[in-house]
Design a protein around this motif. Structure first.
Motif, PDB file in Angstrom:
ATOM      1  N   ARG A 191       0.836  -1.198   0.000  1.00 38.58           N
ATOM      2  CA  ARG A 191       0.000   0.000   0.000  1.00 38.58           C
ATOM      3  C   ARG A 191       0.877   1.256   0.000  1.00 38.58           C
ATOM      4  NH1 ARG A 191      -5.402   0.995   2.465  1.00 38.58           N
ATOM      5  NH2 ARG A 191      -5.653   3.236   2.584  1.00 38.58           N
ATOM      6  N   ILE A 192       0.561   2.180  -0.894  1.00 39.47           N
ATOM      7  CA  ILE A 192       1.308   3.445  -0.986  1.00 39.47           C
ATOM      8  C   ILE A 192       0.876   4.368   0.145  1.00 39.47           C
ATOM      9  CG2 ILE A 192       1.794   5.472  -2.418  1.00 39.47           C
ATOM     10  CD1 ILE A 192       3.013   2.884  -3.473  1.00 39.47           C
ATOM     11  N   THR A 193       1.863   4.965   0.822  1.00 36.75           N
ATOM     12  CA  THR A 193       1.579   5.881   1.928  1.00 36.75           C
ATOM     13  C   THR A 193       2.115   7.273   1.608  1.00 36.75           C
ATOM     14  OG1 THR A 193       3.666   5.517   3.103  1.00 36.75           O
ATOM     15  CG2 THR A 193       1.898   3.918   3.490  1.00 36.75           C
ATOM     16  N   ILE A 194       1.824   8.221   2.502  1.00 39.41           N
ATOM     17  CA  ILE A 194       2.325   9.582   2.300  1.00 39.41           C
ATOM     18  C   ILE A 194       3.856   9.617   2.375  1.00 39.41           C
ATOM     19  CG2 ILE A 194       0.200  10.659   3.160  1.00 39.41           C
ATOM     20  CD1 ILE A 194       1.726  11.283   5.775  1.00 39.41           C
ATOM     21  N   ASP A 248       5.835   7.362   1.032  1.00 37.47           N
ATOM     22  CA  ASP A 248       6.323   7.025  -0.310  1.00 37.47           C
ATOM     23  C   ASP A 248       6.284   8.245  -1.220  1.00 37.47           C
ATOM     24  OD1 ASP A 248       6.704   4.176   0.168  1.00 37.47           O
ATOM     25  OD2 ASP A 248       4.519   4.065   0.267  1.00 37.47           O
ATOM     26  N   ILE A 249       5.189   9.013  -1.112  1.00 35.91           N
ATOM     27  CA  ILE A 249       5.061  10.233  -1.927  1.00 35.91           C
ATOM     28  C   ILE A 249       6.142  11.235  -1.535  1.00 35.91           C
ATOM     29  CG2 ILE A 249       3.551  12.177  -2.523  1.00 35.91           C
ATOM     30  CD1 ILE A 249       1.159  10.319  -1.954  1.00 35.91           C
ATOM     31  N   ALA A 307       0.500  11.524  -6.295  1.00 36.52           N
ATOM     32  CA  ALA A 307      -0.415  10.582  -5.639  1.00 36.52           C
ATOM     33  C   ALA A 307      -1.170   9.755  -6.677  1.00 36.52           C
ATOM     34  CB  ALA A 307      -1.385  11.336  -4.746  1.00 36.52           C
ATOM     35  N   TYR A 341      -2.050   6.236  -5.017  1.00 35.65           N
ATOM     36  CA  TYR A 341      -2.229   6.402  -3.576  1.00 35.65           C
ATOM     37  C   TYR A 341      -3.712   6.416  -3.229  1.00 35.65           C
ATOM     38  CZ  TYR A 341      -2.684   8.916   0.874  1.00 35.65           C
ATOM     39  OH  TYR A 341      -3.042   9.299   2.137  1.00 35.65           O
ATOM     40  N   LYS A 342      -4.082   5.681  -2.154  1.00 35.99           N
ATOM     41  CA  LYS A 342      -5.456   5.674  -1.649  1.00 35.99           C
ATOM     42  C   LYS A 342      -5.439   6.210  -0.221  1.00 35.99           C
ATOM     43  CE  LYS A 342      -7.510   3.609  -5.194  1.00 35.99           C
ATOM     44  NZ  LYS A 342      -6.338   3.597  -6.099  1.00 35.99           N
ATOM     45  N   HIS A 343      -6.286   7.197   0.030  1.00 37.77           N
ATOM     46  CA  HIS A 343      -6.351   7.814   1.355  1.00 37.77           C
ATOM     47  C   HIS A 343      -6.824   6.810   2.389  1.00 37.77           C
ATOM     48  CE1 HIS A 343      -6.791  10.862   4.394  1.00 37.77           C
ATOM     49  NE2 HIS A 343      -8.095  10.666   4.499  1.00 37.77           N
TER      50      HIS A 343
END
Length: 341
Positions: free
Chosen positions: A5-8, A10-11, A44, A49-51
């Motif tokens: 899962r992509i997180t903040i 990673d961004i 994102a 990216y998913k919140h």
């Protein structure tokens, strides 16, 4: 392999900026520049990216999630009640987690523990047939989770309760049988520690008493809860020298057992045997003859239970002067199974 899962973070790593800057941009904070917001939102989308709304809600002190526990998901009464709860949750931007106890205290207890671990804000429950202990319901309150009981409830638990006028509804149903000329009306009940079933029995007894009818002790069975148990009890009563000429039962599933018993004995409904149930399950209008029942207005009951949370509990404040009970007026649905005149 499961995709990470992509997180903040990673961004932030991709853009070479701090995670807090990413968070401000994604949440459209006033202090974040237009350029930063555009850059972060573009990245994102690129990274898919998913919140994580659950984590965000918990940081605010709320999961915005309600748990509901019912005895059976596949019974029309409970599925309709769940539909009503879900509608209100959707209208208020809340999620719903649904559990079923299948009339087991153990399964109900596990469901309660699961929902507590899921950090739900409120649990709406209709207790199982086996539930007598207050322990797990008290555990909900001790974890600072709001509790609402509907339809079936334990009286000694401090919670809101959303229920039918069970005694009055049963009284009305039995009076309908009496007006049709039935005089030997038997009763099939549910677990008496559940107030709803106790009240339905009281309504039956009041109607019988006021009509001056004499009912043998063996015409009253306090817990023949399943379809099979109801059929067994009905067969035994109908084999008596002077059998019942009608049955009032606290659920429609018991009615199916009574109808099966009548079919085995070649009895005609309603000419030789009247049948009246409770809950207004979907099949009551589909079987032949159609089954008389009490409409509990289940979807409205579900909506009312959910609205208790959003009206009275969501802010953590409850007015002590308000009685914590909502009564849903039931409707008497007289159909072919109790109409011989």
């Amino acid at each position: 392999m499961t995709k990470k899962r992509i997180t903040i973070y990673d961004i932030a790593l991709e853009l070479g900026i701090s995670p807090s800057s990413v968070s401000k941009a994604l949440n459209n904070y006033h202090g974040a520049s237009k350029k930063l917001k555009e850059m972060v939102n573009k990245k994102a989308i690129e990274l898919d990216y998913k919140h994580n709304s659950a984590a965000a809600n918990l940081r605010r002190g709320s999961s915005k999630t309600i748990g509901v526990i019912v005895p059976h998901i596949n019974q029309h009464f409970f599925s309709d009640a769940i539909a009503g709860i879900e509608e209100v949750c959707f209208e208020n931007n809340h999620s719903l987690i649904i559990c079923q106890s299948q009339e087991s205290y153990k399964k109900e207890s596990i469901s309660i523990e699961t929902l507590i671990h899921q950090d739900v804000d409120c649990i709406i429950i209709s207790i199982s047939a086996e539930t007598k202990s207050l322990d797990f319901l008290k555990q909900i309150r001790s974890n600072h989770i709001h509790l609402i009981q509907f339809d079936r409830y334990l009286e000694d638990v401090d919670s809101w309760k959303v229920v039918n006028n069970n005694k009055e509804a049963s009284y009305g149903a039995v009076n309908q049988l009496i007006k049709q000329g039935y005089e030997r009306i038997a009763f099939l009940g549910g677990p008496e520690h559940i107030i709803a079933f106790k009240n339905r029995k009281e309504g039956y007894l009041q109607a019988i008493k006021e009509a001056g009818l004499s009912i043998p002790y063996n015409f009253i069975v306090d817990c023949a809860f399943s379809r099979e148990e109801a059929m067994h009890e009905a067969l035994a009563m109908l084999a008596l020298p002077k059998p019942p000429d009608a049955f009032f039962s606290v659920t429609d599933y018991q009615c199916l057992g009574i109808v099966s018993a009548a079919e085995q004995l070649g009895l005609k409904i309603p000419e030789q045997l009247g049948v009246f149930g409770f809950a207004n399950e979907a099949f009551t209008e589909l079987v032949k003859p159609t089954l008389s029942s009490v409409n509990q207005r289940s979807k409205y009951m579900g909506r009312s239970a959910a609205n208790v949370y959003f009206t009275h509990l969501i802010n953590g404040k409850s007015n002590p002067e308000i009685k914590k009970e909502i009564i849903i007026e039931a409707e008497i649905m007289s159909r072919q199974s109790s109409t011989k005149k």
